[in-house]
Enzyme design. Structure first.
Site, mmCIF file in Angstrom:
data_model
loop_
_atom_site.group_PDB
_atom_site.id
_atom_site.type_symbol
_atom_site.label_atom_id
_atom_site.label_comp_id
_atom_site.label_asym_id
_atom_site.label_seq_id
_atom_site.Cartn_x
_atom_site.Cartn_y
_atom_site.Cartn_z
ATOM 1 N N ARG A 177 17.934 -43.479 13.670
ATOM 2 C CA ARG A 177 18.910 -44.512 13.965
ATOM 3 C C ARG A 177 20.221 -43.968 13.443
ATOM 4 O O ARG A 177 21.431 -44.208 14.096
ATOM 5 C CB ARG A 177 18.706 -45.784 12.867
ATOM 6 C CG ARG A 177 17.698 -46.737 13.516
ATOM 7 C CD ARG A 177 16.936 -47.224 12.637
ATOM 8 N NE ARG A 177 15.575 -46.233 12.058
ATOM 9 C CZ ARG A 177 14.915 -46.018 12.731
ATOM 10 N NH1 ARG A 177 14.604 -47.055 13.745
ATOM 11 N NH2 ARG A 177 13.890 -45.240 12.514
ATOM 12 N N THR A 178 20.346 -43.123 12.366
ATOM 13 C CA THR A 178 21.503 -42.588 11.828
ATOM 14 C C THR A 178 22.177 -41.693 12.760
ATOM 15 O O THR A 178 23.414 -41.658 13.112
ATOM 16 C CB THR A 178 21.186 -42.061 10.516
ATOM 17 O OG1 THR A 178 20.460 -42.792 9.545
ATOM 18 C CG2 THR A 178 22.754 -41.938 9.595
ATOM 19 N N LYS B 131 18.379 -18.812 10.473
ATOM 20 C CA LYS B 131 18.820 -17.542 10.437
ATOM 21 C C LYS B 131 19.182 -16.675 8.922
ATOM 22 O O LYS B 131 19.638 -15.699 8.936
ATOM 23 C CB LYS B 131 19.636 -16.620 11.430
ATOM 24 C CG LYS B 131 19.275 -16.917 12.833
ATOM 25 C CD LYS B 131 20.456 -16.535 13.981
ATOM 26 C CE LYS B 131 20.398 -17.588 15.071
ATOM 27 N NZ LYS B 131 21.756 -17.297 15.755
ATOM 28 N N HIS C 230 22.557 -42.770 0.456
ATOM 29 C CA HIS C 230 22.586 -43.233 1.962
ATOM 30 C C HIS C 230 23.738 -44.067 1.935
ATOM 31 O O HIS C 230 23.531 -45.151 2.415
ATOM 32 C CB HIS C 230 21.363 -43.556 2.666
ATOM 33 C CG HIS C 230 21.093 -43.350 3.966
ATOM 34 N ND1 HIS C 230 22.304 -43.027 4.825
ATOM 35 C CD2 HIS C 230 20.282 -43.620 4.866
ATOM 36 C CE1 HIS C 230 21.766 -43.198 6.084
ATOM 37 N NE2 HIS C 230 20.589 -43.556 6.150
ATOM 38 N N ARG D 8 23.166 -35.006 7.138
ATOM 39 C CA ARG D 8 21.914 -35.570 6.597
ATOM 40 C C ARG D 8 21.159 -34.098 6.040
ATOM 41 O O ARG D 8 21.061 -33.188 6.981
ATOM 42 C CB ARG D 8 21.008 -36.175 7.481
ATOM 43 C CG ARG D 8 19.617 -36.316 6.671
ATOM 44 C CD ARG D 8 19.014 -37.526 7.373
ATOM 45 N NE ARG D 8 19.312 -38.919 7.265
ATOM 46 C CZ ARG D 8 18.720 -39.908 7.563
ATOM 47 N NH1 ARG D 8 17.529 -39.711 8.315
ATOM 48 N NH2 ARG D 8 19.382 -41.021 7.860
HETATM 49 N N1 CP Z 1 17.714 -46.038 8.331
HETATM 50 C C1 CP Z 1 17.557 -44.645 8.472
HETATM 51 O O1 CP Z 1 18.413 -43.862 7.792
HETATM 52 O O2 CP Z 1 16.981 -44.341 9.755
HETATM 53 P P1 CP Z 1 16.627 -42.950 10.321
HETATM 54 O O3 CP Z 1 16.187 -41.957 9.370
HETATM 55 O O4 CP Z 1 15.960 -43.161 11.513
HETATM 56 O O5 CP Z 1 18.148 -42.277 10.466
#
Ligand code: CP
Length: 323
Positions: free
Chosen positions: A74-75, A100, A149, A121
């Site tokens: 999603r993110t 590397k 998050h 991320r």
């Molecule tokens: N909610 C969320 O962060 O989903 P993903 O891990 O798929 O990005």
């Protein structure tokens, strides 16, 4: 540590005086209630624009580097879609030269030479803040280990606003893995900006909400209580926020096996919930919400995922001086 260098020039059309121009988005701690109301009003406009015309050129010519060191559906996809819906371009990176031996500071310095904004991320707490120190371009935290998050928390609160029409006077029950679930850490912190919020934390003993989050919420005088069963608090709940027990964060897999199916929301569970309430989940789900619940109009988790697109469009436009 080096300070973030200021851009020596401004591309044509950027508004340097826009309040969020060039800013990093690293933690929900940086947002006041007024900031949230501003973000949500921009996100709502983005929703209307996408529904009306789909794609438009607000960020034409801008480039996003989407740098992901952890799995994401999603993110990752919603940041890409957000940039593309605004007419910009994306460099998607899932396998970088870190393999590397390249450091995170060198990776982000490299990307900053090619792009206007970086989304990251990473499995380590503090990694987004480290990236921001070196990037010289706005950095958006898309999840740093068990830390925060923030864009998820923003879309979660936006979901509540769009679905229930209010952000004050709510009982929010968080369920499942509250120890490793960074989304609930950010959400609990963000909810302290609103009035008359009551928080219930329902989890197995080994997955309780971390002490530091509880203390931060306590400082803002929000009532919060911990439980191990849902039954008692479900009938008073306006928002039931369900989380996955995160296998990948457990050191002891025996502990995971014991905790993984502690709570499963079914159609029968929903009989005890209010008529006007919502069930949320940051997704991905495993077993914690039965698929039969998906057809219940109170199941908001797939709509929640869509609201993420509009919030991320708003954030990109803001940090690039277009909102
Ligand atoms: N909610 C969320 O962060 O989903 P993903 O891990 O798929 O990005």
């Amino acid at each position: 540590m080096p300070t973030k260098p200021k851009s020596p020039y401004l591309p044509f059309g950027d508004q340097q005086t826009a309040p969020w121009y060039g800013k990093d988005i690293l933690s929900v701690k940086q947002f006041s209630r007024a900031d949230l109301e501003y973000i949500f009003s921009v996100a709502h406009e983005m929703r209307v624009m996408v529904e009306r015309i789909g794609t438009f050129d607000l960020l034409k010519g801008k480039i996003l580097a989407n740098l992901f060191y952890e799995p994401s559906t999603r993110t990752f996809a919603s940041f890409m879609a957000a940039m593309q819906r605004l007419g910009g371009a994306v460099i998607p990176i899932r396998y970088s030269s870190v393999a590397k031996g390249e450091s995170l500071p060198d990776t982000v310095r490299t990307l900053a030479a090619y792009c206007d904004v970086i989304v990251i991320r990473h499995p380590e707490v503090g990694s987004a803040a480290l990236a921001a120190q070196y990037a010289g371009k706005p950095v958006i935290n898309a999840g740093d280990g068990v830390g925060e998050h923030p864009t998820q928390a923003l879309l979660d609160v936006f979901t509540i606003r769009e679905e229930l029409g209010r952000l004050d006077d709510l009982t929010v029950t968080m369920l499942g893995d509250l120890k490793y679930g960074r989304t609930v850490h950010s959400l609990a912190r963000l909810l302290t900006r609103f009035k008359n919020i009551k928080l219930n934390y329902v989890s197995p003993d080994v997955l309780r909400m971390p002490r530091d989050v509880i203390e931060e919420v306590e400082e803002k005088d929000l009532p919060q209580k911990e439980y191990t069963v849902l039954d008692k608090v479900l009938p008073e709940t306006d928002v039931l926020y369900v989380t996955r027990v995160q296998r990948e964060r457990f050191e002891n897999l025996e502990e995971y096996e014991k905790a993984k199916d502690a709570y499963v929301i079914t159609a029968k569970t929903m009989e005890k919930a209010k008529d006007r309430m919502i069930v949320m989940h940051p997704l991905p789900r495993v077993n914690e919400i039965a698929m039969e619940v998906d057809k219940d109009p109170r199941a908001a988790y797939f709509r929640q995922m869509e609201y993420g697109l509009y919030v991320r469009m708003a954030l990109l436009a803001m940090v690039l001086g277009k909102a």
